[in-house]
Scaffold this active site. Structure first.
Site, PDB file in Angstrom:
ATOM      1  N   ASP A  34      21.279  16.922   7.079  1.00 45.09           N
ATOM      2  CA  ASP A  34      22.196  18.043   6.866  1.00 45.09           C
ATOM      3  C   ASP A  34      21.969  18.718   5.514  1.00 45.09           C
ATOM      4  OD1 ASP A  34      23.067  16.022   5.268  1.00 45.09           O
ATOM      5  OD2 ASP A  34      25.176  16.138   5.857  1.00 45.09           O
ATOM      6  N   ASP A 255      -0.370  28.555 -14.022  1.00 48.77           N
ATOM      7  CA  ASP A 255      -0.029  29.780 -13.303  1.00 48.77           C
ATOM      8  C   ASP A 255       1.420  29.621 -12.886  1.00 48.77           C
ATOM      9  OD1 ASP A 255       0.325  31.872 -11.503  1.00 48.77           O
ATOM     10  OD2 ASP A 255      -1.711  31.737 -10.711  1.00 48.77           O
ATOM     11  N   HIS A 353      -2.900  41.706  -7.471  1.00 42.81           N
ATOM     12  CA  HIS A 353      -2.109  41.983  -6.277  1.00 42.81           C
ATOM     13  C   HIS A 353      -0.834  42.702  -6.709  1.00 42.81           C
ATOM     14  CE1 HIS A 353       0.499  38.593  -7.475  1.00 42.81           C
ATOM     15  NE2 HIS A 353      -0.606  37.886  -7.642  1.00 42.81           N
ATOM     16  N   HIS A 360       3.538  38.122  -4.118  1.00 42.04           N
ATOM     17  CA  HIS A 360       2.482  38.938  -3.521  1.00 42.04           C
ATOM     18  C   HIS A 360       3.221  40.031  -2.758  1.00 42.04           C
ATOM     19  CE1 HIS A 360      -0.900  35.676  -3.614  1.00 42.04           C
ATOM     20  NE2 HIS A 360      -0.474  36.031  -4.807  1.00 42.04           N
ATOM     21  N   GLU A 387      -5.795  39.497 -12.963  1.00 42.63           N
ATOM     22  CA  GLU A 387      -6.019  38.059 -13.129  1.00 42.63           C
ATOM     23  C   GLU A 387      -7.441  37.599 -12.812  1.00 42.63           C
ATOM     24  OE1 GLU A 387      -4.215  35.610  -9.974  1.00 42.63           O
ATOM     25  OE2 GLU A 387      -3.147  37.402  -9.327  1.00 42.63           O
ATOM     26  N   TYR A 391     -14.434  29.511 -12.381  1.00 41.84           N
ATOM     27  CA  TYR A 391     -14.179  28.137 -11.947  1.00 41.84           C
ATOM     28  C   TYR A 391     -15.531  27.453 -11.754  1.00 41.84           C
ATOM     29  CZ  TYR A 391     -10.052  30.856 -10.960  1.00 41.84           C
ATOM     30  OH  TYR A 391      -9.000  31.733 -11.072  1.00 41.84           O
ATOM     31  N   ARG A 408      -8.155  30.993 -15.848  1.00 38.45           N
ATOM     32  CA  ARG A 408      -7.597  32.222 -15.293  1.00 38.45           C
ATOM     33  C   ARG A 408      -6.647  32.813 -16.340  1.00 38.45           C
ATOM     34  NH1 ARG A 408      -6.526  30.491 -10.724  1.00 38.45           N
ATOM     35  NH2 ARG A 408      -4.303  29.959 -10.815  1.00 38.45           N
TER      36      ARG A 408
END
Length: 444
Positions: A34, A255, A353, A360, A387, A391, A408
């Site tokens: 619940d 991030d 984006h 987004h 951004e 990597y 990043r």
């Protein structure tokens, strides 16, 4: 509520006379037994209504020659007993007044009222393929059963979401104020994380600093699952386990952004766990920073959205050759690298984006009205992230000094009449600023 009323007016102006638009908010969802997940209203519904309770529907009726436009809210009734357990409910009458609606009814009255409102309406606008599909079929069937009395269902059903996406793409003053506040709170959270980070800490300990700063600053929740990724884990783009150890000599990629009054921030920063970049780390970091600067440099009204990605990729491709991640005798020039997509070995995502009520956010990235669907031009009031990243996983043809490094750098940006403004500028990102800040960490 003036901003919401203005948004409703802009939407209604695009509908044919007498058309009906219907939008439901998100349902509550059970997590287990619940126990429910923390509730988050539907973004489109909130954009037009400002109302945050579940079990609610907004109906908009476009003006016609003999009647004015209407905004009608259906919501839960007052229930003193449930309010003891779950908290305050507006109820229809209080909601009508507080949220500037023309009328409000109990949600239990939705079917009967829609039978009246939809009778002989020229068109019905709603999110096709969504939660309202079943109810719309019921409403249309009930109206067809009354055909002998001269009542007919709407001639057409039209997807409402594309119209809303275009409206949401350019932010009004109230939205921008919320987004700036979300960015400010999130920037302070990144500062707190930098000052708290020590070798030997778990990533979730750093995440806890972010969450504290979000709530302490007045944000309602994280805008998305925070990424706190040290070392090789930073090479996983959507890593969110956050259960590794931050080790001396590694970079930590964060991030993370908060949600303030339903609007999202989305900021990425990468910094050394020790407080100082190694030479190899700094070379990679400065490359990503230069790529971001190139992307920012092409943001202006009228410039295609895709220009910023192309600008970032051009810098990254040349840098990959200069640093030996790619070899000129194998991969050619930077233009060859891009043409053959060899850069995607180290940079495999887009450069940004849309940002807004959703992290987004909604809106096409191409001009779908044109035959060749070119990248859409930027306009003042649009908000987006910038951004770029890099990597580097272990590979025999990659210098070992760069292995297991993910970087990043992401900022939230508003397109202005003359160019752009960085909403998240309070979060430091130069090598000098990061190292200076981290040298001020108190002794453990």
């Amino acid at each position: 509520m003036a901003a919401c009323a203005a948004r409703r007016a802009r939407l209604l102006a695009q509908l044919p006379a007498g058309a009906i638009a219907v939008l439901a908010t998100a349902p509550e969802v059970v997590r287990n037994a619940d126990n429910e997940y923390p509730y988050r209203h539907d973004s489109d519904f909130y954009y037009l209504s400002g109302f945050t309770e579940p079990d609610s529907v907004l109906v908009l009726v476009a003006a016609r020659a003999d009647s004015a436009a209407q905004a009608i809210l259906f919501c839960r009734q007052k229930n003193p007993e449930r309010e003891i357990w779950d908290g305050y409910r507006y109820g229809p009458e209080a909601a009508r007044i507080a949220f500037g609606m023309d009328a409000a009814y109990a949600i239990e009255d939705l079917d009967s009222e829609m039978s009246r409102l939809l009778a002989n309406a020229p068109a019905l606008y709603y999110p096709l393929g969504g939660s309202l599909d079943t109810q719309v079929k019921v409403w249309r069937s009930a109206l067809r059963a009354r055909a002998r009395t001269g009542v007919t269902p709407p001639d057409s059903a039209v997807d409402l979401l594309p119209l809303l996406a275009e409206l949401r793409l350019r932010k009004d003053a109230e939205e921008l104020a919320c987004m700036q506040r979300a960015a400010d709170i999130s920037a302070q959270a990144h500062l707190r994380a930098m000052l708290a980070t020590r070798p030997g800490m778990y990533e979730y300990e750093v995440e806890a600093e972010l969450l504290y700063a979000f709530r302490r600053g007045g944000a309602q929740a994280p805008a998305y699952n925070s990424i706190v990724a040290s070392g090789e884990r930073a090479c996983v783009l959507h890593y969110s386990a956050n259960n590794g150890i931050c080790r001396d000599g590694e970079l930590l990629l964060i991030d993370a952004g908060c949600e303030y009054n339903s609007y999202a921030a989305d900021i990425s920063r990468t910094y050394p766990v020790s407080g100082r970049f190694s030479d190899a780390q700094q070379r990679l970091y400065e490359l990503v920073l230069a790529a971001q600067a190139a992307a920012l440099g092409v943001i202006a009204p009228g410039r295609p959205y895709a220009d910023m990605h192309q600008a970032a990729v051009k810098v990254l491709a040349q840098g990959m050759l200069d640093l030996g991640l790619l070899q000129a005798n194998v991969h050619g020039t930077a233009d060859d690298v891009i043409a053959n997509q060899h850069h995607q070995k180290f940079y495999m995502h887009g450069t940004g984006h849309w940002l807004g009520l959703d992290v987004h956010d909604v809106g096409h990235y191409r001009d779908i009205t044109a035959a060749d669907k070119p990248s859409r031009p930027l306009q003042p009031g649009m908000t987006l992230t910038v951004e770029p990243g890099i990597y580097v996983r272990p590979a025999p043809d990659v210098p070992e000094c760069y292995w297991n490094t993910g970087i990043r750098i992401e900022d939230d940006v508003l397109v202005t009449d003359s160019g752009y403004t960085i909403l998240s500028a309070a979060a430091p990102k130069s090598v000098a600023d990061i190292e200076h800040l981290m040298q001020q960490r108190p002794n453990p």
